[in-house]
Design an enzyme around this catalytic site. Sequence first.
Site, short mmCIF file in Angstrom:
data_model
loop_
_atom_site.label_atom_id
_atom_site.label_comp_id
_atom_site.label_asym_id
_atom_site.label_seq_id
_atom_site.Cartn_x
_atom_site.Cartn_y
_atom_site.Cartn_z
N HIS A 30 6.19 -49.99 38.20
CA HIS A 30 6.59 -50.69 39.42
C HIS A 30 5.76 -50.12 40.57
CE1 HIS A 30 9.18 -52.02 42.74
NE2 HIS A 30 9.77 -52.83 41.88
N ARG A 52 -0.69 -56.45 27.28
CA ARG A 52 -0.60 -57.72 28.01
C ARG A 52 -1.90 -57.94 28.76
NH1 ARG A 52 2.61 -60.17 33.14
NH2 ARG A 52 2.14 -58.15 34.08
N GLU A 106 5.14 -68.86 32.81
CA GLU A 106 5.55 -68.28 34.09
C GLU A 106 5.87 -69.28 35.19
OE1 GLU A 106 3.34 -64.36 34.89
OE2 GLU A 106 1.93 -65.49 33.67
N ASP A 113 7.32 -65.06 38.62
CA ASP A 113 6.36 -66.03 39.13
C ASP A 113 6.97 -67.42 39.25
OD1 ASP A 113 3.47 -64.90 39.46
OD2 ASP A 113 4.28 -63.91 37.71
N ARG A 131 12.48 -60.13 33.41
CA ARG A 131 13.34 -60.02 34.57
C ARG A 131 12.93 -58.82 35.41
NH1 ARG A 131 18.44 -58.52 33.51
NH2 ARG A 131 19.56 -60.00 34.82
N ARG A 191 1.17 -61.04 43.94
CA ARG A 191 2.00 -60.74 42.78
C ARG A 191 3.48 -60.88 43.16
NH1 ARG A 191 -0.79 -59.13 38.77
NH2 ARG A 191 -2.88 -58.33 39.11
#
Length: 915
Positions: A144, A413, A534, A574, A612, A746
């Site tokens: 984060h 990813r 997304e 998103d 989430r 983002r």
Amino acid sequence: MTQDKDAPLREDIRLLGRVLGDTVRDQQGEAVFELIERIRQTSVRFRRDDDRAARGELETILDALSREQTIQVVRAFSYFSHLANIAEDQHHIRRTRAHLLAGSPPREGSLARALGQAFANGHKPAELAAFFDTAVVSPVLTAHPTEVQRKSILNCQTEIAHLLDARDRMALTPEEQAENFEALRRAVLTLWQTRMLRPARLSVVDEVANGLSYFDTTFLRELPRLYANLEDQLAERDASLTGLELPPFLRVGSWIGGDRDGNPYVTAKVLERALAMQAAVALGFYLEELHQLGARLSLAVGLVTASDALLALAERSPDHSPHRSDEPYRRAISGMYARLAATYEALLGTRPPRPPVAPGEPYAGPDELAADLDTIHHSLAANGSAALARGRLRLLRRAVRVFGFHLAPIDLRQNSDVHERVVAELMETAAPGSDYRSLDEAARVERLLAELSTARPLASPHVRYSDETEGELAIFRAAREAHRRFGPAAIPNCIISKTDDVSDLLELALLLKEAGLLRPHEQALDVNIVPLFETIEDLANAPSVMDRLFSLPAYQPFLESRGRTHEVMLGYSDSNKDGGFLTSGWSLYKAEIGLAETFARHGVRLRLFHGRGGSVGRGGGPSYQAILAQPGGAVQGQIRLTEQGEVIAAKYGNPEVGRRNLEVLAAATLEASLLADHAPAPRVEFLDTMQALSDEAFRAYRGLVYETEGFERYFWESTVISEIAELNIGSRPASRKKGTRIEDLRAIPWVFSWSQCRLMLPGWFGFGTAVKSWLAAHPEDGLARLQTMHREWSFFATLLSNIDMVLAKTDLAIASRYAGLVKDVALREVIFGRIRTEWQATVDALLAITGQQELLDGNPLLKRSIRNRFPYLDPLNHVQVELLRRHREVHDDERIRLGIHISINGIAAGLRNSG
């Protein structure tokens, strides 16, 4: 007389506040303490009464603060936010224990309640045991950009929590009480004198280390206890299940070190470092547990008997000490320790802190270690020492099976655009003029399938490719090497961000083939290919994309190699930024229904991965209700979901709270899977109403965010987004591209910025307009319909509960001070005016539908939490506004930057689920 159950919480908060206040007074002087107290009292007046005089007084105080005073004020209120969190967590533990001691019925979200409901609905214990054979429950930790606490701070907080817990659980003598209070003072003083933030920019490795701290604190110890408790509960219901050992269905995963989407700092070397750091934690834990186990199993031949297998294990041990010659269990464990120490050195290239008695041969894998532990277990159980097998040994055996040598599976990813560019370069180099990127979807699929049908690699070792292509190929090769060293569980999933068609999945398949992770001649695929849908449009198309994929005969062998289970990830963040909270939630719900139908038609098991965030604006909110609110057929005994930011600290920073949250995930998955048939499907009119609400909310949200002239400028000037981008908080850039477009931003900094300024706009905007429009079109029965939906449909009830939570955390008075940072007065008044109007409409709609008199009437625990913590949180917002004003006037003041960074951390901690 009614007992005040919250009195101990208030006492703990007052105690910690007093100790912190005394610390500030001792360390910084009486003047600083008085200043902090004056700010707090004025802030309370401002919040309680929206007092204009208080606002002016507050601004006067803050304007007059020196840089050093500002830093001390921010530190004081930030630390109080963290201390209040500790007190609140301790109160949750206190109330849970009181509930259990009173013999009360199991609480919602507990495994005991979920099992009880399953039994009541006719499921037998053996059926439940079989359910767990194929179940998958996996919270996945992600980095984060705003919430990476230092390990030193976490250690201080853990010590304070332990001291509060001791005051609760033990009847302390006056002397012991005094010792506890002195230890508390020392712990708070250490906290105050410990730097809250790292002096250098965070690296991915820093983020990995932060994530690993939760394994040390919680997961390694509490997950095995959860399994043991669940097994015992099943055995109590059915004696034939005594000794049952469930498969490792509940595991904690990680993205940290493998998530490359928009983060150029995640490289093959970083992935290798993350894997090594994880292995060091797992192996270090096992070594310490073996050491402790050896100290306890002092059983001597002559007093006990041992199995032949155990005696043989002892004979193979290099421990020939005469002092242990008649202690076969200790000798066996010494030999296991030697082998594990050799494994540590072989995998990590360094020796463990505590050396073995003699060298040993490394274990080939965790299964060999587990087998040796099983030998000890079976010997104890067969020779009158079964009670010893149920203690530390039982938990260690479970830990090895859950965590292996890799500790946690790391997902890879990457964005589909990157995969497309890499594949295009490989094809162009192999066959100049192929121009892959100019092909339409059908032609791309045809070309990709042709390449996947042959074992011939595309990449040549004799060609120097672009840095991007070299980097991607290196990542997949590192993944293959990780499989060799740690086993395939170390990297089980590859996720494709921004998936919008079948070719996105086949491009990843082709890159996996280049690294040997997909082998056409063996029809083997070593990792799961996971599409991430997304945007609102992509969610709508998700079922048809998967239908086309499953219709390809060439994809069937790879499905078979993965057990005909396919994972799909859904992006909450998103989709919310794209279409707003209401439309995002509804689009996700519809996508799940469509995916469940598509998968059932093709005979494929669906596993959903829910992306989430912590905040409601990023799909957050209570996990238990969220899982139960999934449409029928969407869970199927398997679920993964991301855990991010301050939510990780809130959920897993305290071991007991962490175990409770892990239990909630397992209980909710069980209930949603086994009891779904007993829940009525939503009425058709509910679905139609939801669609109408979504359409109106979408128009309102898009109208403000994407179609209002000047909104982009308003956002950048009225929130901390500029500072988040500028201060390089976290390893990942705030935007995907250079510039200020909302589209390129983002989702995490988008939502987080609105949370910091206490508007929480992504979590509610558009709902008021949607309801007003619905009621205008249905004046006679419109409200009754919405009230019925709230009572009877868990999806709608959960949606409103989350809006309720986020509205209660908003504060328009504070938000108005952030709006004051916008230089264009006319722009400020127009946009903030629209926000204020929509906020009021949303509050009115929520109260009318739920029947509440005030926000959070239905959630007294959160209401109490807000009442206790916000008088100490609000001052941080007021100081942050002043710091932002100064920073934007004088850009190169490092102390002001530090103050902003600390305030961001403190506000996030106070809100607990803001990003």
